[in-house]
Design a protein around this motif. Structure first.
Motif, PDB file in Angstrom:
ATOM      1  N   UNK A  87      11.713   2.136   9.327  1.00 37.65           N
ATOM      2  CA  UNK A  87      11.486   1.320   9.227  1.00 37.65           C
ATOM      3  C   UNK A  87      11.958  -0.024   8.429  1.00 37.65           C
ATOM      4  N   UNK A  88      12.545  -1.276   8.420  1.00 37.54           N
ATOM      5  CA  UNK A  88      13.344  -2.026   8.114  1.00 37.54           C
ATOM      6  C   UNK A  88      12.399  -3.067   7.107  1.00 37.54           C
ATOM      7  N   UNK A  89      11.138  -3.071   6.974  1.00 33.92           N
ATOM      8  CA  UNK A  89      10.518  -3.812   6.137  1.00 33.92           C
ATOM      9  C   UNK A  89       9.897  -2.740   5.264  1.00 33.92           C
ATOM     10  N   UNK A  90       9.300  -1.901   5.118  1.00 31.51           N
ATOM     11  CA  UNK A  90       8.935  -0.701   4.000  1.00 31.51           C
ATOM     12  C   UNK A  90      10.337   0.253   3.699  1.00 31.51           C
ATOM     13  N   UNK A  91      11.369   0.254   3.898  1.00 27.64           N
ATOM     14  CA  UNK A  91      12.690   0.688   3.559  1.00 27.64           C
ATOM     15  C   UNK A  91      12.567   0.529   2.316  1.00 27.64           C
ATOM     16  N   UNK A  92      12.487   2.022   1.424  1.00 25.07           N
ATOM     17  CA  UNK A  92      12.389   2.453  -0.208  1.00 25.07           C
ATOM     18  C   UNK A  92      13.913   1.412  -0.511  1.00 25.07           C
ATOM     19  N   UNK A  93      15.097   1.748   0.385  1.00 22.79           N
ATOM     20  CA  UNK A  93      16.526   0.905  -0.114  1.00 22.79           C
ATOM     21  C   UNK A  93      16.286  -0.211  -0.239  1.00 22.79           C
ATOM     22  N   UNK A 119       8.694   3.015  18.530  1.00 21.70           N
ATOM     23  CA  UNK A 119       8.133   3.483  17.076  1.00 21.70           C
ATOM     24  C   UNK A 119       8.465   2.428  15.719  1.00 21.70           C
ATOM     25  N   UNK A 120       9.982   2.650  15.178  1.00 29.46           N
ATOM     26  CA  UNK A 120       9.966   1.703  14.514  1.00 29.46           C
ATOM     27  C   UNK A 120       9.494   0.097  14.067  1.00 29.46           C
ATOM     28  N   UNK A 121       9.859  -0.279  15.732  1.00 30.98           N
ATOM     29  CA  UNK A 121       9.238  -1.965  15.801  1.00 30.98           C
ATOM     30  C   UNK A 121       7.727  -1.906  15.491  1.00 30.98           C
ATOM     31  N   UNK A 122       6.970  -0.742  16.248  1.00 29.24           N
ATOM     32  CA  UNK A 122       5.453  -0.830  15.530  1.00 29.24           C
ATOM     33  C   UNK A 122       5.109  -0.349  14.453  1.00 29.24           C
ATOM     34  N   UNK A 123       5.776   0.401  13.822  1.00 28.51           N
ATOM     35  CA  UNK A 123       5.137   0.763  12.261  1.00 28.51           C
ATOM     36  C   UNK A 123       5.958  -0.819  11.254  1.00 28.51           C
ATOM     37  N   UNK A 124       6.751  -1.487  11.794  1.00 24.86           N
ATOM     38  CA  UNK A 124       7.054  -2.798  10.775  1.00 24.86           C
ATOM     39  C   UNK A 124       6.214  -3.572  11.167  1.00 24.86           C
ATOM     40  N   UNK A 125       5.105  -3.894  12.489  1.00 29.03           N
ATOM     41  CA  UNK A 125       4.571  -5.526  12.118  1.00 29.03           C
ATOM     42  C   UNK A 125       3.291  -4.216  11.603  1.00 29.03           C
ATOM     43  N   UNK A 126       2.530  -3.505  12.242  1.00 34.72           N
ATOM     44  CA  UNK A 126       1.201  -2.932  11.475  1.00 34.72           C
ATOM     45  C   UNK A 126       1.768  -2.769   9.731  1.00 34.72           C
ATOM     46  N   UNK A 127       3.327  -2.700   9.486  1.00 35.60           N
ATOM     47  CA  UNK A 127       3.000  -2.704   7.703  1.00 35.60           C
ATOM     48  C   UNK A 127       2.249  -4.065   7.154  1.00 35.60           C
ATOM     49  N   UNK A 128       3.291  -5.114   8.059  1.00 33.38           N
ATOM     50  CA  UNK A 128       2.947  -6.632   7.125  1.00 33.38           C
ATOM     51  C   UNK A 128       2.309  -7.440   7.907  1.00 33.38           C
ATOM     52  N   UNK A 179       9.671 -11.703   4.335  1.00 37.01           N
ATOM     53  CA  UNK A 179       9.758 -13.247   5.774  1.00 37.01           C
ATOM     54  C   UNK A 179       9.971 -12.596   6.975  1.00 37.01           C
ATOM     55  N   UNK A 180       9.866 -13.713   8.310  1.00 37.44           N
ATOM     56  CA  UNK A 180      10.830 -13.518   8.706  1.00 37.44           C
ATOM     57  C   UNK A 180      12.121 -13.874   9.382  1.00 37.44           C
ATOM     58  N   UNK A 181      13.078 -13.231   9.954  1.00 36.19           N
ATOM     59  CA  UNK A 181      14.605 -13.136   9.975  1.00 36.19           C
ATOM     60  C   UNK A 181      14.596 -15.215   9.536  1.00 36.19           C
ATOM     61  N   UNK A 201      14.675 -11.271  -1.390  1.00 33.36           N
ATOM     62  CA  UNK A 201      13.911 -11.829  -0.038  1.00 33.36           C
ATOM     63  C   UNK A 201      14.539 -10.354   0.573  1.00 33.36           C
ATOM     64  N   UNK A 202      13.005  -9.269   1.636  1.00 31.95           N
ATOM     65  CA  UNK A 202      13.609  -8.649   2.358  1.00 31.95           C
ATOM     66  C   UNK A 202      13.030  -9.621   3.948  1.00 31.95           C
ATOM     67  N   UNK A 203      13.741 -10.216   5.514  1.00 36.21           N
ATOM     68  CA  UNK A 203      14.209 -10.180   5.566  1.00 36.21           C
ATOM     69  C   UNK A 203      13.681  -8.999   7.198  1.00 36.21           C
ATOM     70  N   UNK A 204      12.410  -9.350   8.517  1.00 34.35           N
ATOM     71  CA  UNK A 204      12.580  -8.834   9.166  1.00 34.35           C
ATOM     72  C   UNK A 204      12.279  -9.550  10.655  1.00 34.35           C
ATOM     73  N   UNK A 205      12.511  -9.142  11.321  1.00 33.17           N
ATOM     74  CA  UNK A 205      11.741  -9.731  12.640  1.00 33.17           C
ATOM     75  C   UNK A 205      10.878  -9.271  13.203  1.00 33.17           C
ATOM     76  N   UNK A 206      10.380  -8.235  12.509  1.00 33.65           N
ATOM     77  CA  UNK A 206       8.884  -7.620  12.958  1.00 33.65           C
ATOM     78  C   UNK A 206       7.764  -8.704  11.510  1.00 33.65           C
ATOM     79  N   UNK A 207       8.128  -9.986  10.752  1.00 37.15           N
ATOM     80  CA  UNK A 207       6.940  -9.810   9.959  1.00 37.15           C
ATOM     81  C   UNK A 207       6.777 -11.535  11.290  1.00 37.15           C
ATOM     82  N   UNK A 208       5.030 -11.501  10.770  1.00 35.77           N
ATOM     83  CA  UNK A 208       4.609 -12.562  11.969  1.00 35.77           C
ATOM     84  C   UNK A 208       5.229 -13.914  10.581  1.00 35.77           C
ATOM     85  N   UNK A 209       5.463 -14.957  12.017  1.00 36.93           N
ATOM     86  CA  UNK A 209       6.011 -15.965  11.849  1.00 36.93           C
ATOM     87  C   UNK A 209       5.463 -16.927  11.921  1.00 36.93           C
ATOM     88  N   UNK A 210       3.888 -17.218  11.043  1.00 35.97           N
ATOM     89  CA  UNK A 210       2.866 -18.203  10.724  1.00 35.97           C
ATOM     90  C   UNK A 210       3.397 -19.261   9.753  1.00 35.97           C
TER      91      UNK A 210
END
Length: 201
Positions: free
Chosen positions: A1-7, A86-95, A153-155, A187-196
């Motif tokens: 998961x790219x949004x919530x990765x501990x690194x 599943x990874x993409x789904x979890x990223x969206x559900x997380x944020x 934020x969204x990429x 900044x942590x950017x991910x395409x899974x973050x909604x662009x709102x």
């Protein structure tokens, strides 16, 4: 998961599932004390939270012929696609702030669900800079330490801010490209973050 990765996000504490974990809700009080005067007494406030088990699953059906005779292996292709989905789904559900807790499905709310929302006031530099400053100020006025804060934020948003120019036609936020920070915060950017058109803090 790219949004919530501990690194990518530091300062988080790993906890086991289904274990009550203490959470601090109030801090100590201190003050100036004259010689011979009593020292102020206070106590910390605590409650407890429990992180329950939650599961994400899916089933993909393929024909027996495809499973037997495909090259490369269709089973491996399906497995790889399922892992990525599943990874993409979890990223969206997380944020995603619209993701609320669903007790029946045993699914948790996102970390931004129910958070303070701040609507965008415009798309030019002055409005954006004011909005960013307002979000930081809100955190400060809530008595929250600013150490360890991140912009998530969204990429596409990051690319926009990276190329935004101020009234002097200079890059408004050169630190984004230089060291990946915005107003001093990483900044942590991910395409899974909604662009709102609003931010959640």
């Amino acid at each position: 998961s790219d949004v919530c990765s501990s690194d990518l996000l530091d300062g988080f504490r790993r906890v086991p599932f289904n274990i009550r974990v203490p959470r601090q809700t109030a801090g100590a009080s201190v003050g100036w004390v004259g010689e011979g005067n009593p020292k102020p007494v206070s106590k910390l406030g605590f409650d407890a939270v429990t992180l329950p088990f939650a599961k994400v699953a899916g089933i993909v059906a393929i024909t027996e012929e495809l499973a037997r005779f495909s090259s490369p292996s269709a089973e491996q292709l399906v497995r790889d696609d399922l892992v990525e989905t599943i990874g993409t789904f979890l990223d969206v559900q997380f944020i995603d702030p619209s993701v609320a807790e669903n007790v029946a499905a045993n699914s948790p709310a996102s970390i931004t669900n129910g958070a303070h929302a701040s609507a965008s006031t415009g798309s030019d530099f002055a409005a954006i800079d004011g909005d960013l400053t307002s979000m930081i100020s809100y955190m400060a006025t809530q008595g929250l330490a600013l150490q360890g804060l991140y912009w998530v934020m969204n990429s596409r948003t990051k690319i926009f801010l990276e190329n935004l120019r101020n009234s002097q036609e200079e890059l408004a936020y050169p630190a984004i490209e230089a060291n990946g920070t915005l107003k001093g915060f990483p900044i942590v950017d991910s395409a899974s973050v909604p662009k709102i058109g609003r931010a959640h803090v």
